[in-house]
Motif scaffolding. Structure first.
Motif, PDB file in Angstrom:
ATOM      1  N   ARG A 121       1.092  -1.183  -0.649  1.00  0.00           N
ATOM      2  CA  ARG A 121      -0.143   0.062  -0.125  1.00  0.00           C
ATOM      3  C   ARG A 121       0.922   1.193   0.123  1.00  0.00           C
ATOM      4  NH1 ARG A 121      -5.055  -0.752   1.177  1.00  0.00           N
ATOM      5  NH2 ARG A 121      -5.299   1.622   3.019  1.00  0.00           N
TER       6      ARG A 121
ATOM      7  N   ALA B 296       1.734   1.389  -3.436  1.00  0.00           N
ATOM      8  CA  ALA B 296       0.647   2.031  -3.897  1.00  0.00           C
ATOM      9  C   ALA B 296       0.475   3.543  -3.983  1.00  0.00           C
ATOM     10  CB  ALA B 296      -0.960   1.369  -4.128  1.00  0.00           C
TER      11      ALA B 296
ATOM     12  N   LEU C 144      -1.297   4.501  -1.038  1.00  0.00           N
ATOM     13  CA  LEU C 144      -2.922   4.014  -0.398  1.00  0.00           C
ATOM     14  C   LEU C 144      -2.332   4.744   0.698  1.00  0.00           C
ATOM     15  CD1 LEU C 144      -4.334   0.936  -2.489  1.00  0.00           C
ATOM     16  CD2 LEU C 144      -5.443   3.476  -2.601  1.00  0.00           C
TER      17      LEU C 144
ATOM     18  N   PRO D 206      -2.102   7.987  -5.362  1.00  0.00           N
ATOM     19  CA  PRO D 206      -2.301   6.850  -6.099  1.00  0.00           C
ATOM     20  C   PRO D 206      -2.366   7.022  -7.570  1.00  0.00           C
ATOM     21  CG  PRO D 206      -3.747   7.096  -4.332  1.00  0.00           C
ATOM     22  CD  PRO D 206      -2.561   7.803  -4.646  1.00  0.00           C
ATOM     23  N   ALA D 207      -3.458   7.686  -7.950  1.00  0.00           N
ATOM     24  CA  ALA D 207      -4.516   8.155  -9.216  1.00  0.00           C
ATOM     25  C   ALA D 207      -2.768   8.777 -10.211  1.00  0.00           C
ATOM     26  CB  ALA D 207      -4.492   9.021  -9.148  1.00  0.00           C
ATOM     27  N   LYS D 208      -1.934   8.862  -9.847  1.00  0.00           N
ATOM     28  CA  LYS D 208      -0.846   9.556 -10.842  1.00  0.00           C
ATOM     29  C   LYS D 208       0.147   9.181 -10.901  1.00  0.00           C
ATOM     30  CE  LYS D 208      -2.504  13.389 -11.374  1.00  0.00           C
ATOM     31  NZ  LYS D 208      -2.648  14.537 -10.634  1.00  0.00           N
TER      32      LYS D 208
ATOM     33  N   LEU E 224       0.744   2.654 -11.365  1.00  0.00           N
ATOM     34  CA  LEU E 224      -0.011   1.341 -10.720  1.00  0.00           C
ATOM     35  C   LEU E 224      -1.589   0.656 -10.679  1.00  0.00           C
ATOM     36  CD1 LEU E 224       2.550   1.934  -8.121  1.00  0.00           C
ATOM     37  CD2 LEU E 224       3.106   1.190 -10.136  1.00  0.00           C
ATOM     38  N   ALA E 225      -1.762  -0.684 -11.145  1.00  0.00           N
ATOM     39  CA  ALA E 225      -2.918  -0.932 -11.025  1.00  0.00           C
ATOM     40  C   ALA E 225      -2.994  -2.196  -9.541  1.00  0.00           C
ATOM     41  CB  ALA E 225      -3.056  -1.741 -12.166  1.00  0.00           C
ATOM     42  N   MET E 226      -4.049  -1.728  -9.104  1.00  0.00           N
ATOM     43  CA  MET E 226      -3.993  -3.085  -7.990  1.00  0.00           C
ATOM     44  C   MET E 226      -5.026  -4.369  -7.486  1.00  0.00           C
ATOM     45  SD  MET E 226      -3.216  -2.778  -3.839  1.00  0.00           S
ATOM     46  CE  MET E 226      -3.625  -2.346  -2.691  1.00  0.00           C
TER      47      MET E 226
ATOM     48  N   PHE F  71      -7.447  -6.316  -5.419  1.00  0.00           N
ATOM     49  CA  PHE F  71      -7.585  -6.651  -4.045  1.00  0.00           C
ATOM     50  C   PHE F  71      -7.714  -7.769  -3.658  1.00  0.00           C
ATOM     51  CE2 PHE F  71      -7.504  -1.917  -5.038  1.00  0.00           C
ATOM     52  CZ  PHE F  71      -6.817  -1.369  -3.715  1.00  0.00           C
ATOM     53  N   GLN F  72      -7.268  -8.594  -2.413  1.00  0.00           N
ATOM     54  CA  GLN F  72      -8.076  -9.954  -1.784  1.00  0.00           C
ATOM     55  C   GLN F  72      -9.737  -9.441  -1.994  1.00  0.00           C
ATOM     56  OE1 GLN F  72      -6.690 -10.608   2.033  1.00  0.00           O
ATOM     57  NE2 GLN F  72      -7.298 -12.010   2.323  1.00  0.00           N
TER      58      GLN F  72
ATOM     59  N   ALA G 181     -12.655  -5.808  -4.807  1.00  0.00           N
ATOM     60  CA  ALA G 181     -13.102  -4.428  -4.855  1.00  0.00           C
ATOM     61  C   ALA G 181     -13.514  -3.759  -5.659  1.00  0.00           C
ATOM     62  CB  ALA G 181     -12.005  -3.333  -4.068  1.00  0.00           C
TER      63      ALA G 181
ATOM     64  N   LEU H 141       0.056  -4.485  -8.712  1.00  0.00           N
ATOM     65  CA  LEU H 141      -0.137  -5.109  -6.982  1.00  0.00           C
ATOM     66  C   LEU H 141      -1.309  -6.238  -6.778  1.00  0.00           C
ATOM     67  CD1 LEU H 141       0.675  -1.464  -6.544  1.00  0.00           C
ATOM     68  CD2 LEU H 141       2.806  -2.663  -7.375  1.00  0.00           C
TER      69      LEU H 141
END
Ligand SMILES: Nc1ncnc2c1ncn2[C@@H]1O[C@H](COP(=O)(O)OP(=O)(O)O)[C@@H](O)[C@H]1O
Ligand SMILES: [Mg+2]
Lengths: 276, 332
Positions: free
Chosen positions: B47, B50, B52, B72-74, B77-79, B81-82, B85, B156
């Motif tokens: 995080r 990321a 976050l 995060p937006a800048k 990266l893409a994430m 989630f467990q 989301a 991520l």
């Protein structure tokens, strides 16, 4: 045995619920019935429940004497206006408290709620003077502002409890997907919270519609909503119960109809967190 | 491009320091797995990368450019989630299109990319359904689809498979590995499951209490664990440890021997033991053997006919004995 006892328990609860419901509903029913009586029958002793000469005379007189629709329109503007502005302020506020809590968040929430415990008359004079100096007395703008402010704590609280139910990871996903804060709130949080926002909106429209203290004290003629319309019939020079009842019925009818059609939303809103 | 550098980053929540100063470089195109027991700070580290969470101190660079203070937006990266989301109020199509819409791409291009991603991930039949109507595996694919359309600098993943059943997990593991082959984009993958780490990673980062215990390729960690923790964490079943005089014979405080590096015999061997629990899988046999040094696990290929209470003899492969000093560090 267990079955029998649970049945009798159910019965007791049902009877009790009906009793409470009828007790709460009775004054409304009585008002509506009285509005169809003549003034003489309205004060008859013993009172007649259903067997009287039904008449629409009171409604005719009330409509002749005062312009119902002007009051009605003021009520609509004030209750809807204050709720919408309140929501616009409360959504970001509740977002912050639900998703970026600080050690003081709880305290701020309690403090906001505590303002609702203050007797309104305690701040009547200062608010009256401020309104007078700002030329807001007897204006819809003024009333919208006051209504918005007094209901804001409730709006924030309700939205906060709804937002708490939304998993933060979804908002984080939006952030990762390149959403600025504004888009995160508009495209992700708000649509997910629509049921909660709708309940909050309904409840606050009703609260603002019914509010009488500020509407009576801060208006004279121009901006007066339906509460003032009712009050104008409880004049000291003689009570006209039937006319008063007709005016009251006309004032509460719109909100009763609104409440009837949205009872599901309202119940869900008021019990949110308790059930589920 | 997706080269990520962490330079002396730390993270504290209030008083508690979860990540002590940490350095790490993730090369472009690498598949890096953060592995460690629950609560060791894997998610926190991810995080931080990321954006976050804000780092308490230190610097993050993405492709050489400072990213520490970027939202995060800048970061590009893409994430995944467990909990996946996904946006529950949007169709699969809209979910996947969301990052593109946020990037203000022209609608035609969005459509093309979404269709493309749906095709690659076998999502086309469900594209107009809501996430709530999908199975766990399908939701997972949507989450991956939403990540790939953006063509991020790096992916991520935070324990993306832990909500899936065992069979699906093996499938998705292969799919994610394949995706990495196709895209050759940097991937950082967090898991507490060392099997996932061993099967997917180019490079494994073993974490314990926010500290990097070792960084290396899967076989590197398997063959040359730097300390007792890594030795015990990597490999399944766990490595057997022996301390005392037997270890001293090898000039060590502790020696470790993996279950698969013990030869088992009913006739003769270096160590004697009595069989406790036996697991006969057909392809392999796992035995718990009570020896003079404590309980040891052994693994033999094929079936080994030993029952509870039988006496067996164990012989370690001398080349495969790991030696550790008193502080738990490996002696090379
Ligand atoms: N927002 C937070 N506030 C306080 N402590 C946190 C927070 N997030 C994580 N932690 C703590 O940081 C440690 C590492 O957590 P985490 O990174 O989630 O571990 P992992 O993903 O390896 O299981 C845990 O001890 C956890 O309690
Ligand atoms: Mg985690």
């Amino acid at each position: 045995m267990a079955r029998a006892s649970s049945t009798s328990r159910k019965l007791t609860v049902t009877v009790f619920a009906w009793l409470v419901g009828l007790t709460l509903f009775f004054p409304v029913l009585w008002t509506v019935l009285t509005s169809f009586k003549t003034e003489a029958e309205a004060i008859a002793d013993p009172p007649s429940l259903l067997f009287f000469n039904w008449t629409l005379e009171n409604y005719v007189v009330v409509q002749e004497r005062s312009n119902y629709f002007r009051y009605f329109w003021n009520s609509v503007l004030i209750s809807v206006g204050s709720t919408v502005i309140g929501l616009i302020i409360a959504v970001p506020a509740a977002w912050a408290m639900a998703f970026v809590p600080s050690p003081r968040t709880r305290g701020i929430l309690m403090w906001m709620l505590s303002t609702k415990m203050l007797p309104p008359v305690g701040v009547l004079i200062p608010i009256y003077l401020i309104f007078r100096d700002m030329n807001l007395l007897d204006t819809r703008t003024g009333l919208i502002i006051v209504m918005m402010l007094i209901n804001l704590p409730i709006i924030v609280w309700m939205l906060y409890t709804y937002f708490k139910e939304i998993p933060g990871e979804i908002l984080e996903a939006a952030r990762m997907d390149g959403a600025q804060l504004r888009n995160e709130i508009i495209h992700v949080l708000t649509p997910m919270a629509i049921p909660g926002i709708a309940s909050t909106m309904l409840l606050n429209v009703i609260l603002a519609w019914n509010e009488a203290f500020w509407t009576l004290n801060l208006t004279a003629a121009k901006a007066a909503p339906l509460t003032a319309f009712i009050a104008s019939y409880s004049s000291p020079e003689g009570l006209f119960y039937a006319k008063l009842s007709a005016a009251s019925t006309m004032a509460i009818a719109p909100i009763l109809i609104l409440g009837w059609f949205s009872q599901k939303q309202l119940v869900r809103g008021l019990t949110f967190g308790a059930v589920k | 491009m997706g080269r990520i550098t962490l330079d002396q980053i730390t993270k504290s929540f209030g008083e508690a320091q979860v990540i002590p100063p940490l350095d790490l470089t993730i090369e472009d195109g690498e598949f890096v797995v953060f592995v460690g027991p629950s609560g060791c700070g894997k998610s926190t580290l991810l995080r931080l990368i990321a954006g976050l969470e804000d780092v308490t101190s230190g610097e993050i660079r993405i492709d050489g450019k400072p990213a520490t203070d970027l939202p995060p937006a800048k970061r590009g990266l893409a994430m995944v989630f467990q909990s996946y989301a996904l946006y529950p109020h949007m169709s699969v199509r809209k979910n996947i299109a969301f990052p593109l819409k946020m990037a203000k791409l022209p609608q035609e291009e969005i459509n093309r990319k979404v269709e493309n991603a749906a095709q690659v991930l076998n999502l086309s039949p469900y594209i107009d359904k809501r996430p709530g109507q999908l199975s766990g595996g399908q939701r997972q694919r949507v989450a991956i689809g939403r990540a790939i359309v953006r063509e991020p600098a790096a992916f991520l993943f935070d324990e993306p498979l832990s909500n899936l059943d065992a069979a699906l997990r093996v499938n998705m593991r292969a799919e994610i590995s394949e995706l990495h082959q196709q895209l050759s984009t940097t991937m950082i993958y967090v898991t507490h499951d060392q099997v996932e780490a061993m099967t997917m990673a180019d490079k494994i980062v073993v974490l314990q209490a926010g500290v990097i215990e070792q960084v290396g390729s899967p076989l590197d960690l398997y063959n040359h664990p730097r300390n007792l923790f890594v030795a015990g964490f990597i490999g399944s079943p766990k490595m057997n440890f022996i301390t005392g005089p037997e270890a001293a014979k090898h000039g060590a405080h502790t020696i470790g021997i993996r279950p698969e590096h013990l030869r088992t015999s009913k006739e003769s061997g270096e160590w004697t033991g009595r069989v406790g629990l036996g697991e006969h899988l057909g392809s392999d046999t796992f035995l718990r053997v009570e020896t003079e040094f404590g309980e040891m696990t052994v693994r033999t290929i094929g079936d080994f006919d030993a029952r509870h209470g039988d006496t067996v003899y164990l012989t370690p492969d001398p080349a495969r004995i790991h030696r550790f000093d008193e502080s738990g560090l490996s002696i090379r």
